[in-house]
Design a protein around this motif. Sequence first.
Motif, short mmCIF file in Angstrom:
data_model
loop_
_atom_site.label_atom_id
_atom_site.label_comp_id
_atom_site.label_asym_id
_atom_site.label_seq_id
_atom_site.Cartn_x
_atom_site.Cartn_y
_atom_site.Cartn_z
N GLY A 26 0.80 -1.23 0.00
CA GLY A 26 0.00 0.00 0.00
C GLY A 26 0.83 1.27 0.00
O GLY A 26 0.30 2.37 0.07
N LYS A 27 2.17 1.12 -0.07
CA LYS A 27 3.07 2.29 -0.05
C LYS A 27 3.81 2.41 -1.37
O LYS A 27 3.77 1.50 -2.20
CB LYS A 27 4.11 2.12 1.07
N ASP A 222 5.47 6.95 0.97
CA ASP A 222 4.15 7.57 1.13
C ASP A 222 3.08 6.53 0.80
O ASP A 222 3.39 5.48 0.21
CB ASP A 222 4.06 8.78 0.18
N ASN A 223 1.83 6.85 1.15
CA ASN A 223 0.74 5.93 0.81
C ASN A 223 0.49 5.96 -0.69
O ASN A 223 0.52 7.02 -1.30
CB ASN A 223 -0.54 6.32 1.56
N GLU A 225 -2.32 4.91 -2.31
CA GLU A 225 -3.71 5.23 -2.69
C GLU A 225 -3.84 6.71 -3.01
O GLU A 225 -3.47 7.55 -2.21
CB GLU A 225 -4.64 4.86 -1.53
#
Length: 230
Positions: A26-27, A222-223, A225
């Motif tokens: 997710g990163k 960072d994320n 999404e």
Amino acid sequence: MRFAVCLVILISHAQTARAAVQDLSGKMFVFPQQTKTAHVRLTPSKTSFSSITVCHRSFTDLKRDHGLFSMATQSNSNEFLIFYKLSTNEIQPHVKTESVSYGGLEYKPNTWHSMCTTWDGASGLLQLWFNGQPLAKKYTTLQSSRSSSTPVIILGQEQDNHGGGFDINQSFVGMIADVHMWDYVLSSCEIQKYTAETGFTPGNVLNWAALDFQIRDRVLVDNKEMFCPS
Ligand SMILES: *[C@@H]1O[C@H](CO)[C@@H](O)[C@H](O)[C@H]1NC(C)=O
Ligand SMILES: [Ca+2]
């Protein structure tokens, strides 16, 4: 003197901690500036390969050449390299001293692109999968990747020597995520699962969900999404 020894232990401990294995699910890595220094160094769990698969996703608006994945050994700075060449609008995978070119791709700016490159050391055949589409198999080289030196794997810069020789005009600016590497040719089915982000077999050489890496200069985690889930 005693203080100095203590300091050395503290510093070496800090470096060990910084290089700890992390789950980056997710990163993404963000490379926010054009520099000739900022990069991420990945530590593989194996160091010699008779075949290779490397998958990654990247996002950039660069209008120049850039490296997407750079693995160098002492004998070959392009041991395994995925490079974008602007003048011909081609993705060029390199294996040792050989390279092949894939043109006519819709390598749109500001879009995530999934790429998987397989190289079969027994036949010398290389194949790029671009956004889930298999492209023509092309011949590179037969020699398996066995080397006395540990390969250095770098994201964000393109190595012209083992661990260095960076060129600011080949640096990567943008985001890179989901980097996996296997020491075998991944099946078509597994590559399709990787592209669709559904339950694929993680890399046994580099695994994004258990990644051993070190950041040098300004690279951020960072994320990934970017949209509000519906
Ligand atoms: C990078 O590219 C710029 C613009 O084309 C050029 O002026 C500069 O000399 C290049 N730098 C290097 C180190 O090649
Ligand atoms: Ca170079």
